[in-house]
Each structure stands twice: as structure tokens, then as C-alpha cells.
Design a protein around this motif. Structure first.
Motif, PDB file in Angstrom:
ATOM      1  N   THR A  30       0.831  -1.204   0.000  1.00 20.01           N
ATOM      2  CA  THR A  30       0.000   0.000   0.000  1.00 20.01           C
ATOM      3  C   THR A  30       0.868   1.257   0.000  1.00 20.01           C
ATOM      4  O   THR A  30       0.568   2.236  -0.692  1.00 20.01           O
ATOM      5  CB  THR A  30      -0.918   0.002   1.232  1.00 20.01           C
ATOM      6  OG1 THR A  30      -1.754  -1.159   1.195  1.00 20.01           O
ATOM      7  CG2 THR A  30      -1.802   1.239   1.249  1.00 20.01           C
ATOM      8  N   GLU A  31       1.957   1.243   0.754  1.00 18.71           N
ATOM      9  CA  GLU A  31       2.839   2.411   0.814  1.00 18.71           C
ATOM     10  C   GLU A  31       3.484   2.678  -0.534  1.00 18.71           C
ATOM     11  O   GLU A  31       3.656   3.834  -0.941  1.00 18.71           O
ATOM     12  CB  GLU A  31       3.919   2.203   1.876  1.00 18.71           C
ATOM     13  CG  GLU A  31       3.431   2.222   3.305  1.00 18.71           C
ATOM     14  CD  GLU A  31       2.821   0.889   3.725  1.00 18.71           C
ATOM     15  OE1 GLU A  31       2.882  -0.064   2.919  1.00 18.71           O
ATOM     16  OE2 GLU A  31       2.300   0.804   4.863  1.00 18.71           O
ATOM     17  N   LEU A  89      -6.837   2.251   0.525  1.00 17.03           N
ATOM     18  CA  LEU A  89      -6.159   1.277  -0.330  1.00 17.03           C
ATOM     19  C   LEU A  89      -6.024  -0.068   0.372  1.00 17.03           C
ATOM     20  O   LEU A  89      -6.124  -1.121  -0.260  1.00 17.03           O
ATOM     21  CB  LEU A  89      -4.781   1.812  -0.731  1.00 17.03           C
ATOM     22  CG  LEU A  89      -4.775   3.040  -1.654  1.00 17.03           C
ATOM     23  CD1 LEU A  89      -3.349   3.513  -1.902  1.00 17.03           C
ATOM     24  CD2 LEU A  89      -5.471   2.724  -2.973  1.00 17.03           C
ATOM     25  N   GLU A  90      -5.818  -0.023   1.688  1.00 17.29           N
ATOM     26  CA  GLU A  90      -5.718  -1.276   2.435  1.00 17.29           C
ATOM     27  C   GLU A  90      -7.074  -1.980   2.493  1.00 17.29           C
ATOM     28  O   GLU A  90      -7.151  -3.204   2.400  1.00 17.29           O
ATOM     29  CB  GLU A  90      -5.200  -0.993   3.844  1.00 17.29           C
ATOM     30  CG  GLU A  90      -4.840  -2.229   4.642  1.00 17.29           C
ATOM     31  CD  GLU A  90      -3.677  -3.000   4.055  1.00 17.29           C
ATOM     32  OE1 GLU A  90      -3.663  -4.253   4.197  1.00 17.29           O
ATOM     33  OE2 GLU A  90      -2.785  -2.385   3.449  1.00 17.29           O
ATOM     34  N   LEU A  95     -11.390  -6.225   1.052  1.00 12.35           N
ATOM     35  CA  LEU A  95     -12.819  -6.292   0.770  1.00 12.35           C
ATOM     36  C   LEU A  95     -13.055  -6.382  -0.732  1.00 12.35           C
ATOM     37  O   LEU A  95     -12.194  -5.989  -1.519  1.00 12.35           O
ATOM     38  CB  LEU A  95     -13.534  -5.043   1.304  1.00 12.35           C
ATOM     39  CG  LEU A  95     -13.527  -4.776   2.800  1.00 12.35           C
ATOM     40  CD1 LEU A  95     -14.070  -3.383   3.079  1.00 12.35           C
ATOM     41  CD2 LEU A  95     -14.345  -5.817   3.533  1.00 12.35           C
ATOM     42  N   PRO A  96     -14.211  -6.878  -1.140  1.00 11.74           N
ATOM     43  CA  PRO A  96     -14.598  -6.730  -2.547  1.00 11.74           C
ATOM     44  C   PRO A  96     -14.625  -5.259  -2.921  1.00 11.74           C
ATOM     45  O   PRO A  96     -14.984  -4.400  -2.106  1.00 11.74           O
ATOM     46  CB  PRO A  96     -16.002  -7.357  -2.592  1.00 11.74           C
ATOM     47  CG  PRO A  96     -16.048  -8.286  -1.424  1.00 11.74           C
ATOM     48  CD  PRO A  96     -15.197  -7.658  -0.361  1.00 11.74           C
ATOM     49  N   LEU A 159     -11.517  -0.059   8.256  1.00  8.92           N
ATOM     50  CA  LEU A 159     -10.571   0.772   7.509  1.00  8.92           C
ATOM     51  C   LEU A 159     -11.289   1.631   6.475  1.00  8.92           C
ATOM     52  O   LEU A 159     -10.974   2.813   6.299  1.00  8.92           O
ATOM     53  CB  LEU A 159      -9.522  -0.113   6.827  1.00  8.92           C
ATOM     54  CG  LEU A 159      -8.404  -0.655   7.716  1.00  8.92           C
ATOM     55  CD1 LEU A 159      -7.595  -1.706   6.972  1.00  8.92           C
ATOM     56  CD2 LEU A 159      -7.493   0.481   8.180  1.00  8.92           C
ATOM     57  N   ALA A 160     -12.265   1.054   5.769  1.00  5.79           N
ATOM     58  CA  ALA A 160     -13.008   1.808   4.759  1.00  5.79           C
ATOM     59  C   ALA A 160     -13.798   2.943   5.401  1.00  5.79           C
ATOM     60  O   ALA A 160     -13.820   4.074   4.889  1.00  5.79           O
ATOM     61  CB  ALA A 160     -13.941   0.874   3.986  1.00  5.79           C
ATOM     62  N   LEU A 161     -14.444   2.674   6.534  1.00  3.15           N
ATOM     63  CA  LEU A 161     -15.200   3.717   7.229  1.00  3.15           C
ATOM     64  C   LEU A 161     -14.268   4.802   7.776  1.00  3.15           C
ATOM     65  O   LEU A 161     -14.567   5.999   7.697  1.00  3.15           O
ATOM     66  CB  LEU A 161     -16.019   3.102   8.361  1.00  3.15           C
ATOM     67  CG  LEU A 161     -17.145   2.147   7.929  1.00  3.15           C
ATOM     68  CD1 LEU A 161     -17.771   1.495   9.152  1.00  3.15           C
ATOM     69  CD2 LEU A 161     -18.203   2.893   7.122  1.00  3.15           C
ATOM     70  N   PHE A 162     -13.149   4.367   8.310  1.00  5.00           N
ATOM     71  CA  PHE A 162     -12.156   5.310   8.840  1.00  5.00           C
ATOM     72  C   PHE A 162     -11.628   6.210   7.725  1.00  5.00           C
ATOM     73  O   PHE A 162     -11.447   7.421   7.916  1.00  5.00           O
ATOM     74  CB  PHE A 162     -11.013   4.522   9.481  1.00  5.00           C
ATOM     75  CG  PHE A 162      -9.964   5.369  10.139  1.00  5.00           C
ATOM     76  CD1 PHE A 162     -10.294   6.276  11.130  1.00  5.00           C
ATOM     77  CD2 PHE A 162      -8.635   5.247   9.767  1.00  5.00           C
ATOM     78  CE1 PHE A 162      -9.319   7.052  11.743  1.00  5.00           C
ATOM     79  CE2 PHE A 162      -7.654   6.020  10.374  1.00  5.00           C
ATOM     80  CZ  PHE A 162      -7.998   6.924  11.357  1.00  5.00           C
ATOM     81  N   ALA A 163     -11.399   5.619   6.554  1.00  3.78           N
ATOM     82  CA  ALA A 163     -10.931   6.401   5.410  1.00  3.78           C
ATOM     83  C   ALA A 163     -11.962   7.449   5.006  1.00  3.78           C
ATOM     84  O   ALA A 163     -11.606   8.594   4.678  1.00  3.78           O
ATOM     85  CB  ALA A 163     -10.629   5.471   4.232  1.00  3.78           C
TER      86      ALA A 163
END
Length: 222
Positions: A30-31, A89-90, A95-96, A159-163
Motif C-alpha cells: 500500500t505504501e 487502499l488497504e 474487501l470486494p 478501515l473503509a469507514l475510517f478512510a
């Protein structure tokens, strides 16, 4: 009308970025993905600014739009965007793609709430209704199945919600900087200039330790 066109182009490009990240997959960290994205962003931003406002013009006028007026807030905008992109990105890897994109699209709601709290912008019912309708539209287009969320790891969902929340915070910083008359160039550079030093070690390690990777991955990076 112009603003809506910019939003459409931005959303389309961001979706392409998510798809390309999914295609690259585990072949790059990801980085490393974020490093090359940031590097290209700096090249485009500086090149565009130079074409619009030549450096070293007669009379000793502007060079690189002058020094930033609020470097602390620029750094905060860059940090929020950097962490948001890393998390996004993570989450795509865990996830799909449809589910990750759908969950990440909470950023308009987060931006509206944060701008109400910190910038004093009114939070009208019509704006909330528009946000909910847009989320429903994303759900209809992406059509994430309930089974996808059940099978997905909890970390990917978080992670998606945090993003999405941090993206909303970054947009609030952009609004505050714009109100203060900050240069557009520094607004564009704030994110990649924070991401580059954080992600450079991972990118350098990948180039040195994985020299045999196929040319297709460099095509996706570019």
C-alpha cells in the motif's frame, strides 16, 4: 456547473485509482502504491502551475505561489488525506471492490458534519437528504451483497469507514484553507508532500529488493 463537472471528473479518476490498486493487488505494498501516486501528483501540480504562472517572471513576481500562509493546517490536511488513502487502499485489498468503494463514500456525510462543527456551516435538511440519496445511488450502482459484508474481515470494513471520515476531515481543511486565501498549488501539494517521505522507504525497498517484477506493474503505476 463547472464545480459539478470537476466533482464528476474527480470521482471518476478516484474510482479508476481504486480499480488499478485492486489490479496490482499484493504485487506492491500500500505504501508503494501511495508513493508513486504522490510523485505523479507533484509532477502534475507543479507542471500545471508553471504553465499557468511562469516562474521568475519580470519584476520579480511570484515563484511557486510564495510561502504557504498556514503551514500547520496544510500539514493537517496532508496528514488526514495520507492516512485516509492508506486506509482506503488497504481496505480495497481486504474487501470486494464494490463494498470498499461503498463504505468509503461516507465522506460527504463526514464533511458536512465536521464543517458544521468546526467551520460553522449550516447543516440543512436538504443537504442531509442529498447525502443519503447519493449513498443510496452508490449502493445501487455497486450493489454490495450482504454476504460480502459478512465474509469481509472486520478490519477491512473499519478501515473503509475510517478512510471516509478522514477524507471528510481533509475536505474541511481544504475549505478552511480556501477561505483564508491559501494558494491552490499548496492545497494540491499538501497531500503528496506528506505522503512522499512516509512512503519513500517502502518504495525504495521494493525497487531494490524486487527488481525482477514484470513490466505490467510499472505500466499500472504510471
Amino acid at each position: 456547473t463547472t464545480g459539478f463537472a470537476y466533482m464528476l471528473v474527480s470521482t471518476t479518476c478516484f474510482t479508476f485509482m481504486a480499480a488499478i490498486s485492486k489490479i496490482i493487488g499484493a504485487r506492491a505494498s500500500t505504501e508503494e502504491k501511495l508513493f508513486w501516486r504522490s510523485l505523479i501528483s507533484v509532477i502534475f501540480a507543479v507542471s500545471s502551475h508553471r504553465l499557468q504562472r511562469p516562474w521568475g517572471s519580470a519584476g520579480g513576481q511570484k515563484r511557486l505561489a510564495g510561502w504557504p500562509q498556514r503551514p500547520g493546517l496544510l500539514f493537517l490536511r496532508g496528514l488526514c488525506g495520507h492516512v485516509a488513502l492508506l486506509a482506503y487502499l488497504e481496505s480495497i485489498e481486504r474487501l470486494p471492490l464494490a463494498v470498499a468503494v461503498f463504505l468509503g463514500k461516507i465522506h460527504p456525510m463526514a464533511a458536512a458534519l465536521l464543517s458544521w462543527l468546526f467551520l460553522g456551516e449550516p447543516l440543512r435538511g436538504s443537504r442531509l437528504a442529498a447525502i443519503l440519496v447519493s449513498l443510496c445511488g452508490v449502493a445501487l450502482i455497486g450493489r454490495p451483497a450482504p454476504g460480502d459484508l459478512t465474509d469481509a474481515t472486520l478490519s477491512g470494513v473499519l478501515l473503509a469507514l475510517f478512510a471516509g471520515v478522514l477524507s471528510g476531515a481533509a475536505y474541511c481543511c481544504v475549505r478552511a484553507l480556501g477561505r483564508g486565501g491559501e494558494s491552490e498549488l499548496w492545497l494540491l501539494l499538501s497531500l503528496p508532500m506528506v505522503s512522499l517521505p512516509f512512503c519513500a522507504p517502502a518504495a525504495l525497498q521494493a525497487v531494490v529488493c524486487q527488481p525482477g517484477r514484470g513490466p505490467d506493474i510499472w505500466l499500472w503505476f504510471s
